[in-house]
Scaffold this active site. Structure first.
Site, PDB file in Angstrom:
ATOM      1  N   GLU A 156      43.299  56.437 -17.886  1.00  0.00           N
ATOM      2  CA  GLU A 156      44.668  56.270 -18.399  1.00  0.00           C
ATOM      3  C   GLU A 156      45.268  57.644 -18.675  1.00  0.00           C
ATOM      4  OE1 GLU A 156      47.138  53.845 -19.386  1.00  0.00           O
ATOM      5  OE2 GLU A 156      48.142  55.705 -19.984  1.00  0.00           O
ATOM      6  N   LEU A 179      57.022  27.768  -6.583  1.00  0.00           N
ATOM      7  CA  LEU A 179      57.831  28.314  -7.658  1.00  0.00           C
ATOM      8  C   LEU A 179      56.902  28.801  -8.786  1.00  0.00           C
ATOM      9  CD1 LEU A 179      60.540  25.504  -7.661  1.00  0.00           C
ATOM     10  CD2 LEU A 179      60.642  27.745  -6.532  1.00  0.00           C
ATOM     11  N   ARG A 221      55.245  48.213 -13.461  1.00  0.00           N
ATOM     12  CA  ARG A 221      55.906  47.398 -12.443  1.00  0.00           C
ATOM     13  C   ARG A 221      57.245  47.981 -12.025  1.00  0.00           C
ATOM     14  NH1 ARG A 221      53.113  42.859 -11.716  1.00  0.00           N
ATOM     15  NH2 ARG A 221      54.810  41.848 -10.618  1.00  0.00           N
ATOM     16  N   HIS A 240      45.214  25.940 -45.307  1.00  0.00           N
ATOM     17  CA  HIS A 240      43.920  26.537 -45.660  1.00  0.00           C
ATOM     18  C   HIS A 240      42.821  25.574 -45.268  1.00  0.00           C
ATOM     19  CE1 HIS A 240      40.888  28.719 -47.964  1.00  0.00           C
ATOM     20  NE2 HIS A 240      40.464  27.531 -48.359  1.00  0.00           N
ATOM     21  N   GLY A 283      58.865  32.541  -2.290  1.00  0.00           N
ATOM     22  CA  GLY A 283      57.453  32.168  -2.413  1.00  0.00           C
ATOM     23  C   GLY A 283      56.515  33.301  -2.058  1.00  0.00           C
ATOM     24  N   GLY A 329      47.386  49.789 -19.687  1.00  0.00           N
ATOM     25  CA  GLY A 329      48.469  49.026 -20.323  1.00  0.00           C
ATOM     26  C   GLY A 329      47.985  47.609 -20.542  1.00  0.00           C
ATOM     27  N   CYS A 339      54.257  34.925 -12.979  1.00  0.00           N
ATOM     28  CA  CYS A 339      53.639  34.261 -14.132  1.00  0.00           C
ATOM     29  C   CYS A 339      52.615  33.212 -13.701  1.00  0.00           C
ATOM     30  CB  CYS A 339      54.736  33.630 -14.993  1.00  0.00           C
ATOM     31  SG  CYS A 339      54.126  32.550 -16.272  1.00  0.00           S
TER      32      CYS A 339
HETATM   33  P1  NAI Z   1      52.096  48.752 -18.501  1.00  0.00           P
HETATM   34  O1  NAI Z   1      53.391  49.440 -18.481  1.00  0.00           O
HETATM   35  O2  NAI Z   1      51.756  47.832 -19.615  1.00  0.00           O
HETATM   36  O3  NAI Z   1      50.917  49.852 -18.454  1.00  0.00           O
HETATM   37  C1  NAI Z   1      50.776  50.771 -17.417  1.00  0.00           C
HETATM   38  C2  NAI Z   1      49.829  51.870 -17.893  1.00  0.00           C
HETATM   39  O4  NAI Z   1      49.481  52.683 -16.790  1.00  0.00           O
HETATM   40  C3  NAI Z   1      50.472  52.783 -18.933  1.00  0.00           C
HETATM   41  O5  NAI Z   1      49.587  52.893 -20.026  1.00  0.00           O
HETATM   42  C4  NAI Z   1      50.648  54.100 -18.194  1.00  0.00           C
HETATM   43  O6  NAI Z   1      50.514  55.208 -19.027  1.00  0.00           O
HETATM   44  C5  NAI Z   1      49.510  54.049 -17.176  1.00  0.00           C
HETATM   45  N1  NAI Z   1      49.704  54.855 -15.980  1.00  0.00           N
HETATM   46  C6  NAI Z   1      50.826  54.926 -15.218  1.00  0.00           C
HETATM   47  N2  NAI Z   1      50.606  55.761 -14.168  1.00  0.00           N
HETATM   48  C7  NAI Z   1      49.325  56.192 -14.272  1.00  0.00           C
HETATM   49  C8  NAI Z   1      48.505  57.076 -13.499  1.00  0.00           C
HETATM   50  N3  NAI Z   1      48.970  57.654 -12.403  1.00  0.00           N
HETATM   51  N4  NAI Z   1      47.242  57.297 -13.907  1.00  0.00           N
HETATM   52  C9  NAI Z   1      46.769  56.696 -15.026  1.00  0.00           C
HETATM   53  N5  NAI Z   1      47.499  55.882 -15.794  1.00  0.00           N
HETATM   54  C10 NAI Z   1      48.758  55.608 -15.425  1.00  0.00           C
HETATM   55  O7  NAI Z   1      51.977  48.024 -17.097  1.00  0.00           O
HETATM   56  P2  NAI Z   1      50.972  46.926 -16.572  1.00  0.00           P
HETATM   57  O8  NAI Z   1      49.736  46.881 -17.366  1.00  0.00           O
HETATM   58  O9  NAI Z   1      50.873  47.219 -15.119  1.00  0.00           O
HETATM   59  O10 NAI Z   1      51.763  45.587 -16.842  1.00  0.00           O
HETATM   60  C11 NAI Z   1      53.012  45.390 -16.213  1.00  0.00           C
HETATM   61  C12 NAI Z   1      53.927  44.511 -17.030  1.00  0.00           C
HETATM   62  O11 NAI Z   1      53.443  43.188 -17.062  1.00  0.00           O
HETATM   63  C13 NAI Z   1      54.099  44.987 -18.434  1.00  0.00           C
HETATM   64  O12 NAI Z   1      55.474  45.134 -18.688  1.00  0.00           O
HETATM   65  C14 NAI Z   1      53.545  43.899 -19.273  1.00  0.00           C
HETATM   66  O13 NAI Z   1      54.330  43.657 -20.421  1.00  0.00           O
HETATM   67  C15 NAI Z   1      53.530  42.678 -18.358  1.00  0.00           C
HETATM   68  N6  NAI Z   1      52.347  41.874 -18.661  1.00  0.00           N
HETATM   69  C16 NAI Z   1      52.335  41.136 -19.780  1.00  0.00           C
HETATM   70  C17 NAI Z   1      51.219  40.435 -20.132  1.00  0.00           C
HETATM   71  C18 NAI Z   1      51.194  39.680 -21.398  1.00  0.00           C
HETATM   72  O14 NAI Z   1      52.260  39.373 -21.925  1.00  0.00           O
HETATM   73  N7  NAI Z   1      50.033  39.388 -21.944  1.00  0.00           N
HETATM   74  C19 NAI Z   1      50.017  40.434 -19.298  1.00  0.00           C
HETATM   75  C20 NAI Z   1      50.126  41.305 -18.170  1.00  0.00           C
HETATM   76  C21 NAI Z   1      51.262  41.979 -17.869  1.00  0.00           C
END
Ligand code: NAI
Length: 452
Positions: free
Chosen positions: A200, A39, A265, A437, A33, A179, A43
């Site tokens: 970024e 739980l 992550r 449609h 937790g 990201g 997400c």
């Molecule tokens: P991410 O991997 O999507 O993006 C991280 C970004 O940070 C990358 O573009 C990277 O180049 C940048 N970065 C890394 N170090 C850096 C630095 N020192 N300075 C500047 N930029 C830097 O990771 P994020 O956004 O943290 O998401 C984590 C996970 O959670 C992802 O795998 C994602 O798929 C998942 N997630 C999914 C969602 C959805 O399905 N809608 C929503 C939120 C998260």
């Protein structure tokens, strides 16, 4: 002796427990937790669900403010963060109760403590040792905080967990990392009129998302006032000031109220006793095959901790596959049609290969592209913003390999394309399917007639 002990109760763990219960198996679910609640893991507690609730609030505010074009004008439109925060927490509590109910219904025993593997078939939690014929590790992931001077232990720097706890929104949010998390929060904050600056390190936003789609969202966010510094390197942080070198190598800084760290992550593999039974893992996660099996017999892993898609829906699928294989039904986790969505406004939804990926893999493809502003429903319900749908098919056989979409409700529509890819549908067969449609999803069908 349990049939299965599951470590971690997120969308991998609790779904696995449910599946095991459905099969009449004796399942034990151990969850610490630590995401601040019951739980549901990241997400429910600090990811998918609360952000969608917040984003919907922000989108509703934006629609109310810009309704004049549809004949709706309102005065004094306000975004009350306290109200949406409370609603979000109530929603989380309701869904949390739902998961508890599912566990009860499936006779799953739940232990709320940190679990640690202490030997073959043995897990220790809350001072007790439990034995299971099978073990499923679903311990997830946590925000990765890069070693930038001044970042760690900085009270102004928060992750996706901290930002949801804020009592009020930051007037100026600096986001490190564009990201999925970074871009969704940029959209949320910009929609309610807050100042947002994004730093970024890559030359584009949204990671592996199709370049054109990512650019479209970037432009949309810029129109709402978001400032992007791409190809930028954060050098240090002092208080609320972020220092970075921009793409021309010039020193720059930005002073914000809060800093959101969204730089990816890290997998939760530490201190869970993997070494005690010799489970193979590295920094990327626990190594599993397409049956979710680790190198140790009867030990499975699913979800973020396997370092694959880090998406809740993939986690649940992997968990289902693990339980099936554990109890005698051979099933495989296929990965060619995993939908991914960025819940910006408008949404990006993708499934399968991008043009860039096909090129990288040397796969010969044909493509088609269609703007959404030729679609009746889209034009009726939007101001005709720039949105697009792209279809990727195999050059030789015409099988559907990828579909990429930006537009309203894209997340709801993408499942159809996932089914097409999973079923290895050819583009000519897709053309024979009748779409409703008027509906925005027609564009996913129309685009097929333009494959060259
Ligand atoms: P991410 O991997 O999507 O993006 C991280 C970004 O940070 C990358 O573009 C990277 O180049 C940048 N970065 C890394 N170090 C850096 C630095 N020192 N300075 C500047 N930029 C830097 O990771 P994020 O956004 O943290 O998401 C984590 C996970 O959670 C992802 O795998 C994602 O798929 C998942 N997630 C999914 C969602 C959805 O399905 N809608 C929503 C939120 C998260």
């Amino acid at each position: 002796m349990y049939d299965v002990i599951i470590l971690g109760g997120g969308p991998a763990g609790y779904v696995a427990a449910e599946r095991a219960g459905e099969l009449g198996k004796k399942a034990l679910l151990i969850d610490s937790g630590e995401h601040g609640g019951g739980l549901g893991g990241v997400c429910l507690n600090s990811g998918c669900i609360p952000t969608k609730s917040m984003l919907f609030g922000a989108k509703t505010y934006d629609h109310a403010k810009h309704g004049a074009v549809f004949g709706v004008t309102a005065e004094n439109v306000k975004f009350d963060y306290t109200v949406i925060k409370k609603r979000t927490e109530e929603l989380q509590a309701k869904l949390g109760k739902g998961i508890e109910g599912l566990m009860k219904m499936n006779k799953v025993e739940v232990v709320r403590a940190r679990g640690k593997i202490v030997g073959k078939n043995k897990v220790e939690a809350d001072g007790k040792t439990y034995e299971g014929a099978n073990l499923l590790i679903c311990t997830g992931s946590r925000p990765m905080v890069p070693p930038i001077p001044g970042l760690r232990d900085n009270v102004n720097a928060i992750t996706n967990e901290g930002i949801l706890k804020l009592e009020k929104m930051a007037e100026h949010l600096c986001i490190i990392g564009a990201g999925v998390i970074g871009t969704e929060y940029a959209s949320l904050y910009a929609n309610v009129g807050k100042k947002v600056t994004v730093v970024e390190m890559l030359p584009k936003i949204c990671g592996a998302v199709d370049k054109e789609l990512a650019k479209t969202v970037q432009k949309k966010l810029e129109d709402r006032g978001v400032t992007f510094h791409l190809s930028a390197k954060v050098t240090k942080i002092e208080g609320t000031k972020v220092f970075f070198t921009d793409k021309k190598d010039a020193e720059q800084s930005v002073e914000a109220d809060k800093i959101l760290v969204a730089t990816g992550r890290a997998v939760n593999t530490a201190e869970i006793g993997l070494e005690s039974i010799g489970v193979d893992f590295d920094r990327a996660g626990i190594k599993v095959n397409d049956k979710a099996q680790t190198n140790v017999p009867n030990v499975y892993a699913a979800g973020d901790v396997t370092g694959r898609w880090q998406l809740a829906h993939f986690a649940s699928r992997q968990a289902t596959v693990a339980i099936s294989n554990m109890f005698g039904k051979t099933e495989y986790c296929r990965e060619k049609a995993i939908p991914s969505v960025v819940y910006t406004d408008p949404e990006i939804a993708c499934v399968g290969l991008t043009e860039e990926k096909a090129e990288e893999k040397g796969i010969s493809i044909k493509t088609a592209k269609m703007p959404l502003n030729i679609n009746g429903r889209f034009l009726a319900e939007t101001d005709g913003e720039r949105c697009v749908c792209k279809l990727i098919v195999g050059a030789e056989h015409g099988e559907i390999l990828g579909l990429h979409l930006i537009g309203p409700h894209a997340s709801e529509m993408i499942a159809a394309a996932a089914v097409a890819i999973e079923s290895e549908l050819r583009v000519d067969e897709w053309k024979e399917v009748v779409f409703p449609h008027p509906a925005i999803c027609e564009v996913m069908h129309d685009v097929a007639f333009h494959v060259k």
